[in-house]
Design an enzyme around this catalytic site. Structure first.
Site, PDB file in Angstrom:
ATOM      1  N   SER A 118       1.040  -1.435  -0.272  1.00 27.10           N
ATOM      2  CA  SER A 118      -0.168  -0.094  -0.113  1.00 27.10           C
ATOM      3  C   SER A 118       0.760   1.340   0.103  1.00 27.10           C
ATOM      4  CB  SER A 118      -0.622  -0.215   0.815  1.00 27.10           C
ATOM      5  OG  SER A 118      -1.586  -0.778   1.787  1.00 27.10           O
ATOM      6  N   HIS A 139      -0.742  -2.368  -7.797  1.00 27.12           N
ATOM      7  CA  HIS A 139      -1.247  -2.042  -6.253  1.00 27.12           C
ATOM      8  C   HIS A 139      -2.454  -1.999  -6.854  1.00 27.12           C
ATOM      9  CE1 HIS A 139      -2.680   1.119  -3.318  1.00 27.12           C
ATOM     10  NE2 HIS A 139      -2.197  -0.236  -2.539  1.00 27.12           N
ATOM     11  N   GLU A 151      -2.715   1.062  -9.249  1.00 26.91           N
ATOM     12  CA  GLU A 151      -1.600   1.227  -9.033  1.00 26.91           C
ATOM     13  C   GLU A 151      -0.364   0.946  -9.696  1.00 26.91           C
ATOM     14  OE1 GLU A 151      -1.573   3.793  -4.816  1.00 26.91           O
ATOM     15  OE2 GLU A 151      -1.520   5.494  -6.204  1.00 26.91           O
ATOM     16  N   ASN A 189      -3.724   5.537  -1.370  1.00 28.90           N
ATOM     17  CA  ASN A 189      -3.152   5.943   0.173  1.00 28.90           C
ATOM     18  C   ASN A 189      -2.205   7.551   0.455  1.00 28.90           C
ATOM     19  OD1 ASN A 189      -4.330   3.723   0.397  1.00 28.90           O
ATOM     20  ND2 ASN A 189      -2.177   2.932   0.321  1.00 28.90           N
TER      21      ASN A 189
HETATM   22  C1  LIG Z   1      -5.520  -0.090   0.583  1.00 28.44           C
HETATM   23  C2  LIG Z   1      -5.143   0.189  -0.293  1.00 28.44           C
HETATM   24  O1  LIG Z   1      -3.769   0.369   0.067  1.00 28.44           O
HETATM   25  C3  LIG Z   1      -5.882   0.706  -0.947  1.00 28.44           C
HETATM   26  C4  LIG Z   1      -7.338   0.906  -1.113  1.00 28.44           C
HETATM   27  O2  LIG Z   1      -7.951  -0.652  -0.942  1.00 28.44           O
HETATM   28  S1  LIG Z   1      -8.079   2.039  -1.071  1.00 28.44           S
HETATM   29  C5  LIG Z   1      -9.654   1.410  -0.669  1.00 28.44           C
HETATM   30  C6  LIG Z   1     -10.419   1.063  -1.702  1.00 28.44           C
HETATM   31  N1  LIG Z   1     -11.598   0.545  -2.348  1.00 28.44           N
HETATM   32  C7  LIG Z   1     -13.077   1.610  -1.110  1.00 28.44           C
HETATM   33  O3  LIG Z   1     -12.875   2.340  -1.751  1.00 28.44           O
HETATM   34  C8  LIG Z   1     -14.307   0.778  -1.095  1.00 28.44           C
HETATM   35  C9  LIG Z   1     -15.430   1.221  -1.198  1.00 28.44           C
HETATM   36  N2  LIG Z   1     -16.290   0.774  -1.337  1.00 28.44           N
HETATM   37  C10 LIG Z   1     -17.073   0.201  -2.374  1.00 28.44           C
HETATM   38  O4  LIG Z   1     -16.572   1.379  -2.879  1.00 28.44           O
HETATM   39  C11 LIG Z   1     -18.678  -0.894  -2.200  1.00 28.44           C
HETATM   40  O5  LIG Z   1     -18.658  -0.360  -0.519  1.00 28.44           O
HETATM   41  C12 LIG Z   1     -17.795  -1.825  -1.925  1.00 28.44           C
HETATM   42  C13 LIG Z   1     -17.708  -2.277  -4.324  1.00 28.44           C
HETATM   43  C14 LIG Z   1     -17.203  -2.700  -1.310  1.00 28.44           C
HETATM   44  C15 LIG Z   1     -19.567  -3.032  -1.424  1.00 28.44           C
HETATM   45  O6  LIG Z   1     -20.197  -2.321  -2.867  1.00 28.44           O
HETATM   46  P1  LIG Z   1     -21.561  -2.655  -2.326  1.00 28.44           P
HETATM   47  O7  LIG Z   1     -22.817  -2.134  -3.145  1.00 28.44           O
HETATM   48  O8  LIG Z   1     -22.394  -0.884  -0.819  1.00 28.44           O
HETATM   49  O9  LIG Z   1     -22.371  -3.818  -1.981  1.00 28.44           O
HETATM   50  P2  LIG Z   1     -22.658  -4.064  -2.452  1.00 28.44           P
HETATM   51  O10 LIG Z   1     -23.761  -4.905  -3.497  1.00 28.44           O
HETATM   52  O11 LIG Z   1     -23.021  -5.945  -1.417  1.00 28.44           O
HETATM   53  O12 LIG Z   1     -22.135  -5.104  -3.242  1.00 28.44           O
HETATM   54  C16 LIG Z   1     -21.711  -4.459  -5.066  1.00 28.44           C
HETATM   55  C17 LIG Z   1     -20.456  -5.190  -5.427  1.00 28.44           C
HETATM   56  O13 LIG Z   1     -18.967  -5.390  -4.723  1.00 28.44           O
HETATM   57  C18 LIG Z   1     -19.395  -7.274  -4.957  1.00 28.44           C
HETATM   58  N3  LIG Z   1     -18.255  -6.999  -3.410  1.00 28.44           N
HETATM   59  C19 LIG Z   1     -18.527  -6.404  -2.024  1.00 28.44           C
HETATM   60  N4  LIG Z   1     -18.626  -6.515  -1.547  1.00 28.44           N
HETATM   61  C20 LIG Z   1     -17.011  -7.858  -1.876  1.00 28.44           C
HETATM   62  C21 LIG Z   1     -16.061  -8.379  -1.434  1.00 28.44           C
HETATM   63  N5  LIG Z   1     -15.223  -8.202  -0.190  1.00 28.44           N
HETATM   64  N6  LIG Z   1     -15.017  -9.430  -2.058  1.00 28.44           N
HETATM   65  C22 LIG Z   1     -15.455  -9.567  -3.466  1.00 28.44           C
HETATM   66  N7  LIG Z   1     -16.654  -8.812  -3.558  1.00 28.44           N
HETATM   67  C23 LIG Z   1     -17.583  -7.665  -2.846  1.00 28.44           C
HETATM   68  C24 LIG Z   1     -20.261  -8.158  -4.194  1.00 28.44           C
HETATM   69  O14 LIG Z   1     -19.920  -8.943  -5.059  1.00 28.44           O
HETATM   70  C25 LIG Z   1     -21.119  -6.796  -5.315  1.00 28.44           C
HETATM   71  O15 LIG Z   1     -20.594  -7.556  -6.800  1.00 28.44           O
HETATM   72  P3  LIG Z   1     -21.456  -8.293  -7.740  1.00 28.44           P
HETATM   73  O16 LIG Z   1     -22.299  -6.825  -8.478  1.00 28.44           O
HETATM   74  O17 LIG Z   1     -20.687  -8.717  -9.300  1.00 28.44           O
HETATM   75  O18 LIG Z   1     -22.372  -9.421  -6.985  1.00 28.44           O
HETATM   76  N1  LIG Z   2      -6.526  -4.122   2.956  1.00 35.32           N
HETATM   77  C1  LIG Z   2      -6.447  -3.263   1.765  1.00 35.32           C
HETATM   78  O1  LIG Z   2      -7.156  -3.168   1.740  1.00 35.32           O
HETATM   79  C2  LIG Z   2      -5.179  -3.555   1.132  1.00 35.32           C
HETATM   80  C3  LIG Z   2      -4.563  -4.052   1.419  1.00 35.32           C
HETATM   81  N2  LIG Z   2      -2.707  -3.667   0.352  1.00 35.32           N
HETATM   82  C4  LIG Z   2      -1.840  -4.442   0.533  1.00 35.32           C
HETATM   83  O2  LIG Z   2      -1.973  -5.459   0.944  1.00 35.32           O
HETATM   84  C5  LIG Z   2      -1.024  -6.329   1.862  1.00 35.32           C
HETATM   85  C6  LIG Z   2      -1.663  -7.196   2.340  1.00 35.32           C
HETATM   86  O3  LIG Z   2      -3.011  -6.927   3.057  1.00 35.32           O
HETATM   87  P1  LIG Z   2      -3.829  -8.089   3.246  1.00 35.32           P
HETATM   88  O4  LIG Z   2      -4.851  -9.366   2.843  1.00 35.32           O
HETATM   89  O5  LIG Z   2      -4.966  -6.871   3.477  1.00 35.32           O
HETATM   90  O6  LIG Z   2      -3.385  -8.003   4.538  1.00 35.32           O
HETATM   91  P2  LIG Z   2      -3.383  -9.708   5.741  1.00 35.32           P
HETATM   92  O7  LIG Z   2      -4.049  -9.312   6.714  1.00 35.32           O
HETATM   93  O8  LIG Z   2      -5.668  -9.756   4.563  1.00 35.32           O
HETATM   94  O9  LIG Z   2      -2.592 -10.290   4.657  1.00 35.32           O
HETATM   95  C7  LIG Z   2      -1.888 -10.674   5.034  1.00 35.32           C
HETATM   96  C8  LIG Z   2      -1.801 -11.983   4.553  1.00 35.32           C
HETATM   97  O10 LIG Z   2      -0.260 -12.165   4.935  1.00 35.32           O
HETATM   98  C9  LIG Z   2       0.100 -13.223   5.441  1.00 35.32           C
HETATM   99  N3  LIG Z   2       1.515 -13.662   6.040  1.00 35.32           N
HETATM  100  C10 LIG Z   2       1.823 -13.178   6.955  1.00 35.32           C
HETATM  101  N4  LIG Z   2       3.316 -13.576   7.159  1.00 35.32           N
HETATM  102  C11 LIG Z   2       3.424 -14.563   6.008  1.00 35.32           C
HETATM  103  C12 LIG Z   2       5.036 -14.431   5.072  1.00 35.32           C
HETATM  104  N5  LIG Z   2       5.517 -14.687   6.338  1.00 35.32           N
HETATM  105  N6  LIG Z   2       4.623 -16.285   4.619  1.00 35.32           N
HETATM  106  C13 LIG Z   2       3.784 -16.127   3.747  1.00 35.32           C
HETATM  107  N7  LIG Z   2       2.305 -15.231   3.934  1.00 35.32           N
HETATM  108  C14 LIG Z   2       1.980 -14.427   5.455  1.00 35.32           C
HETATM  109  C15 LIG Z   2      -0.903 -13.939   6.503  1.00 35.32           C
HETATM  110  O11 LIG Z   2      -0.891 -14.914   7.097  1.00 35.32           O
HETATM  111  P3  LIG Z   2      -1.495 -15.695   8.288  1.00 35.32           P
HETATM  112  O12 LIG Z   2      -2.367 -14.573   8.447  1.00 35.32           O
HETATM  113  O13 LIG Z   2      -1.655 -16.836   8.317  1.00 35.32           O
HETATM  114  O14 LIG Z   2       0.107 -14.716   9.318  1.00 35.32           O
HETATM  115  C16 LIG Z   2      -2.401 -13.181   5.407  1.00 35.32           C
HETATM  116  O15 LIG Z   2      -2.857 -13.956   4.827  1.00 35.32           O
HETATM  117  C17 LIG Z   2      -0.329  -5.664   2.573  1.00 35.32           C
HETATM  118  O16 LIG Z   2       0.705  -4.896   1.954  1.00 35.32           O
HETATM  119  C18 LIG Z   2      -1.742  -4.294   2.443  1.00 35.32           C
HETATM  120  O17 LIG Z   2      -0.761  -2.825   2.475  1.00 35.32           O
HETATM  121  C19 LIG Z   2      -3.564  -3.220  -0.664  1.00 35.32           C
HETATM  122  C20 LIG Z   2      -4.458  -2.545  -1.345  1.00 35.32           C
HETATM  123  C21 LIG Z   2      -5.959  -3.346  -0.088  1.00 35.32           C
END
Ligand SMILES: CC(=O)CC(=O)SCCNC(=O)CCNC(=O)[C@H](O)C(C)(C)COP(=O)(O)OP(=O)(O)OC[C@H]1O[C@@H](n2cnc3c(N)ncnc32)[C@H](O)[C@@H]1OP(=O)(O)O
Ligand SMILES: NC(=O)C1=CN([C@@H]2O[C@H](COP(=O)(O)OP(=O)(O)OC[C@H]3O[C@@H](n4cnc5c(N)ncnc54)[C@H](OP(=O)(O)O)[C@@H]3O)[C@@H](O)[C@H]2O)C=CC1
Length: 282
Positions: A118, A139, A151, A189
């Site tokens: 991230s 990403h 990304e 992010n």
């Molecule tokens: C942290 C990082 O490094 C980077 C990041 O990712 S930042 C975070 C970026 N993500 C966001 O901002 C998500 C914001 N939230 C949303 O867009 C929406 O709430 C959401 C898409 C998650 C759910 O949408 P919603 O309309 O509220 O729910 P819902 O109608 O159940 O789902 C819509 C679609 O998303 C899918 N979906 C919902 N949650 C899901 C999940 N956890 N996994 C997979 N698919 C999912 C559903 O299956 C549905 O898809 P289909 O139409 O194909 O069935």
């Molecule tokens: N969460 C988000 O919305 C997003 C996250 N990311 C990035 O993606 C990456 C994963 O995030 P996320 O999936 O949320 O994290 P989770 O905590 O859901 O998953 C992390 C995974 O890594 C595994 N893990 C930990 N240590 C090891 C290891 N030594 N070898 C192999 N696997 C290992 C964990 O297994 P175990 O639980 O068994 O330790 C777990 O399955 C991070 O870098 C995060 O910043 C990017 C975009 C969005």
């Protein structure tokens, strides 16, 4: 042509990336250290695919084809024949560097190594390998099957060939690419997580309740999830890790993590994945 991809880390992101790769005819090796995590990932992928069948977005017979393309393993050596490896383990720099050191020895010489990090600069990750030209940031956004963006981040030494192969894979996965320079937090992010941190500060300072903070941002700015709901969805541990990377990377106090966010992570309140974060899910 990228035909076989290793995905490391079977958490919410790794399982989503594996699902999308398999949906678009790529052979996937999904690696994790814990078998229960791999089992949970495969079950989650099957559930998500069924959801798409229910919605008429996917033919039922396609589900078995897609699931057959994903092989779960606890042995990193099984990734030796991959054309690309995408790391998606926990957002912890030391862990990622260790994974890349091992990966560099395991996968074939011309394989590309990508990180789904991230926020952690790609140049720093690439530096522990002997193939800095073949390391890149891919990403994906959460949830991966739904979010259109990937990304892409080049490290200082990432080659044009690596970038070209990555961008054509992004297109093959029906995703859109945004290209970011290699600085902490990249684009999404750098902007989004400080907003989530600010929402935590609003709660911490008693400006409003959890519900009203989310309601205000949902109805006031048309975001599908309020910032505190989104934090629970991302994972509070991941949000805090990103704030730490921004704070250390830019040395700017505006990125200091909110003490309430720190406390919740210390308490193990990580959001949806632990059953409790800013909200309760149990
Ligand atoms: C942290 C990082 O490094 C980077 C990041 O990712 S930042 C975070 C970026 N993500 C966001 O901002 C998500 C914001 N939230 C949303 O867009 C929406 O709430 C959401 C898409 C998650 C759910 O949408 P919603 O309309 O509220 O729910 P819902 O109608 O159940 O789902 C819509 C679609 O998303 C899918 N979906 C919902 N949650 C899901 C999940 N956890 N996994 C997979 N698919 C999912 C559903 O299956 C549905 O898809 P289909 O139409 O194909 O069935
Ligand atoms: N969460 C988000 O919305 C997003 C996250 N990311 C990035 O993606 C990456 C994963 O995030 P996320 O999936 O949320 O994290 P989770 O905590 O859901 O998953 C992390 C995974 O890594 C595994 N893990 C930990 N240590 C090891 C290891 N030594 N070898 C192999 N696997 C290992 C964990 O297994 P175990 O639980 O068994 O330790 C777990 O399955 C991070 O870098 C995060 O910043 C990017 C975009 C969005």
């Amino acid at each position: 042509m990228i035909r076989k991809v290793g995905v490391l880390g079977a958490g919410q992101m790794g399982s989503g990336i594996a699902q999308v790769l398999a949906r678009y005819e790529t052979e996937v090796l999904l690696y994790d250290i814990a078998q229960p995590q791999l089992d949970r990932a495969l079950a989650g992928i099957a559930k998500n695919l069924d959801r798409q069948v229910q919605k008429g977005e996917l033919a039922a017979e396609a589900v078995q084809q897609i699931l057959k393309r994903i092989v779960a393993t606890q042995k990193m050596d099984d990734l030796s024949g991959c054309d690309l490896a995408i790391e998606a383990v926990t957002e912890k720099e030391s862990l990622k560097l260790e994974i890349f050191r091992q990966l560099d020895k395991v996968v074939k010489k011309d394989a590309i190594l990508a990180s789904n990090t991230s926020s952690i600069p790609i140049t720093r990750i690439a530096a522990v390998t002997g193939r800095q030209d073949k390391v890149i940031g891919m990403h994906f956004m959460n949830p991966v099957p739904v979010m259109k963006l990937v990304e892409v981040i080049r490290g200082l030494a990432t080659s044009d060939e690596t970038f070209a192969a990555t961008s054509s894979l992004v297109a093959r996965l029906q995703k859109e690419m945004a290209v970011s320079a290699d600085y902490p937090g990249f684009i999404v992010n750098r902007i989004l997580i400080p907003m989530i941190n600010e929402a935590a500060f609003a709660l911490f300072e008693g400006i409003a309740t959890v519900e009203d903070i989310d309601k205000a941002m949902k109805l006031g700015t048309n975001q599908p999830m309020g910032p505190l709901t989104l934090a629970d969805f991302i994972g509070l541990d991941t949000c805090l890790a990103i704030m730490e990377v921004l704070y250390q990377g830019f040395k700017d106090p505006k990125y200091r993590p909110c003490p309430l966010l720190v406390k919740k992570v210390e308490a193990g309140y990580l959001g949806r994945k632990s059953g409790r974060g800013f909200y309760n899910y149990a």
